[in-house]
Design an enzyme around this catalytic site. Structure first.
Site, PDB file in Angstrom:
ATOM      1  CG  ASP A  26      -2.137   0.988   1.058  1.00 12.45           C
ATOM      2  OD1 ASP A  26      -2.373   1.493  -0.067  1.00 12.45           O
ATOM      3  OD2 ASP A  26      -2.655   0.921   2.022  1.00 12.45           O
ATOM      4  CG  HIS A  43       0.407   1.751  -9.444  1.00 13.64           C
ATOM      5  ND1 HIS A  43      -0.027   1.520  -7.994  1.00 13.64           N
ATOM      6  CD2 HIS A  43      -0.689   2.673  -9.814  1.00 13.64           C
ATOM      7  CE1 HIS A  43      -1.304   2.005  -7.848  1.00 13.64           C
ATOM      8  NE2 HIS A  43      -1.576   2.691  -8.808  1.00 13.64           N
ATOM      9  CG  LEU A 137       9.021 -17.509  -2.632  1.00  9.71           C
ATOM     10  CD1 LEU A 137       9.162 -17.382  -0.957  1.00  9.71           C
ATOM     11  CD2 LEU A 137       9.599 -16.083  -3.083  1.00  9.71           C
TER      12      LEU A 137
HETATM   13  C1  FPP Z   1      -1.696   0.178  -3.374  1.00  8.65           C
HETATM   14  O1  FPP Z   1      -1.269   1.248  -3.485  1.00  8.65           O
HETATM   15  C2  FPP Z   1      -1.100  -0.536  -4.225  1.00  8.65           C
HETATM   16  C3  FPP Z   1      -1.777  -1.343  -5.670  1.00  8.65           C
HETATM   17  C4  FPP Z   1      -3.183  -0.841  -5.477  1.00  8.65           C
HETATM   18  C5  FPP Z   1      -1.305  -2.024  -6.586  1.00  8.65           C
HETATM   19  C6  FPP Z   1       0.177  -2.789  -6.259  1.00  8.65           C
HETATM   20  C7  FPP Z   1       0.916  -3.252  -7.651  1.00  8.65           C
HETATM   21  C8  FPP Z   1       2.138  -3.034  -7.779  1.00  8.65           C
HETATM   22  C9  FPP Z   1       2.885  -2.938  -6.606  1.00  8.65           C
HETATM   23  C10 FPP Z   1       2.700  -3.414  -8.942  1.00  8.65           C
HETATM   24  C11 FPP Z   1       2.655  -4.725  -9.527  1.00  8.65           C
HETATM   25  C12 FPP Z   1       2.509  -5.876  -8.499  1.00  8.65           C
HETATM   26  C13 FPP Z   1       3.058  -7.173  -9.043  1.00  8.65           C
HETATM   27  C14 FPP Z   1       3.046  -8.037  -8.172  1.00  8.65           C
HETATM   28  C15 FPP Z   1       3.625  -7.451 -10.387  1.00  8.65           C
HETATM   29  P1  FPP Z   1      -2.493   2.654  -3.683  1.00  8.65           P
HETATM   30  O2  FPP Z   1      -2.446   2.971  -5.094  1.00  8.65           O
HETATM   31  O3  FPP Z   1      -3.593   1.931  -3.044  1.00  8.65           O
HETATM   32  O4  FPP Z   1      -1.577   3.705  -2.778  1.00  8.65           O
HETATM   33  P2  FPP Z   1      -2.154   4.938  -1.903  1.00  8.65           P
HETATM   34  O5  FPP Z   1      -3.290   4.313  -0.791  1.00  8.65           O
HETATM   35  O6  FPP Z   1      -1.338   5.595  -1.564  1.00  8.65           O
HETATM   36  O7  FPP Z   1      -3.245   5.642  -3.142  1.00  8.65           O
END
Ligand code: FPP
Length: 248
Positions: A26, A43, A137
């Site tokens: 997050d 992201h 893993l």
């Molecule tokens: C939360 O941050 C994160 C996500 C919704 C996406 C997670 C994805 C990645 C890290 C990239 C791809 C992953 C893989 C496994 C290849 P948010 O956007 O909710 O952040 P915020 O709460 O600060 O708005």
């Protein structure tokens, strides 16, 4: 900080490692906003942290790592952000595949994959097939995943089995119920890490987290490194897991 890295990893007690670590990644959006960048840059930057978590898990000797990559609720985000996240996942499946194979990682994906476009499903097929021999893993990516939906699917499936005369309602117990979850073949997470300072489960593995130790860190996901993972494991090793009993 190689010397500090050496220290933390060496502080881990190999006999008390969590077998399964799950992470709610997050804070990508906030990381980008803090830098005056569009959310998708957060992201993109989060991909490096995914690599860190996977390599750190291997280094520590963790057997199962689950990453919450895209929730069912995330489908409500602006369509451009969804498209970007999906393309990141597809890119991950292509660009990391060989490294994952070389590192002995076996990839599995859980979630409602019917909602993905065929390109995304194909990328998942490719990476799960290519990595199926991995022995070091087991990496579980939760994509289009929602725990309530998972539980509803189990209920529906068990009702169907009762209807078909295969089962009597009285035979349904915790073991049978768990045998219909996406995670039926794996142990429940021992440790859940959530980044960005939030204290929420956010519809993630509601059944499986019943006795999981929780660790939250204020670090935003793109800044997460294997050091933070080792820190979480060290904290986990100080906990007294009682599973409702008096002492462990
Ligand atoms: C939360 O941050 C994160 C996500 C919704 C996406 C997670 C994805 C990645 C890290 C990239 C791809 C992953 C893989 C496994 C290849 P948010 O956007 O909710 O952040 P915020 O709460 O600060 O708005």
């Amino acid at each position: 900080m190689p010397s500090q890295r050496l220290q933390r990893i060496h502080q881990l007690k190999k006999s008390q490692l969590p077998r399964h670590v799950a992470i709610i990644m997050d804070g990508n959006g906030r990381w980008a906003t803090e830098r005056g960048l569009p959310r998708y840059e957060g992201h993109r930057a989060g991909m490096k942290a995914v690599r860190e978590a996977v390599e750190g898990a291997i280094q520590a000797g963790i057997e199962f790592l689950t990453l919450f990559a895209f929730s069912q609720e995330n489908w409500r985000r602006p369509s451009r952000e969804i498209a970007f996240l999906m393309s990141l996942l597809e890119r991950y499946a292509q660009s990391e595949c060989q490294d994952l194979v070389d590192n002995g990682v076996q990839v599995h994906v859980i979630g409602d994959l019917e909602r993905l476009e065929s390109r995304g499903r194909k990328a998942i097929d490719t990476i799960t097939t290519a990595t199926r021999e991995g022995q070091r893993l087991l990496l579980i990516l939760a994509i289009s995943y929602g725990a309530r939906d998972e539980l509803v699917r189990v209920a529906r499936r068990l009702a169907e089995r009762v209807n078909a005369g295969e089962l009597k309602p009285g035979q349904i117990d915790e073991t049978l119920f768990a045998s219909e979850l996406y995670t039926r073949s794996w142990p429940d997470p021992d440790l859940l890490v959530r980044t960005s300072g939030e204290y929420r489960i956010s519809n993630f593995m509601l059944w499986q987290l019943a006795y999981t130790e929780l660790f939250t860190t204020p670090v935003l996901w793109p800044d997460f490194t294997r050091e933070h993972l080792f820190e979480a494991v060290l904290e986990y090793q100080k906990r007294d897991r009682r599973f409702g009993r008096v002492s462990s």
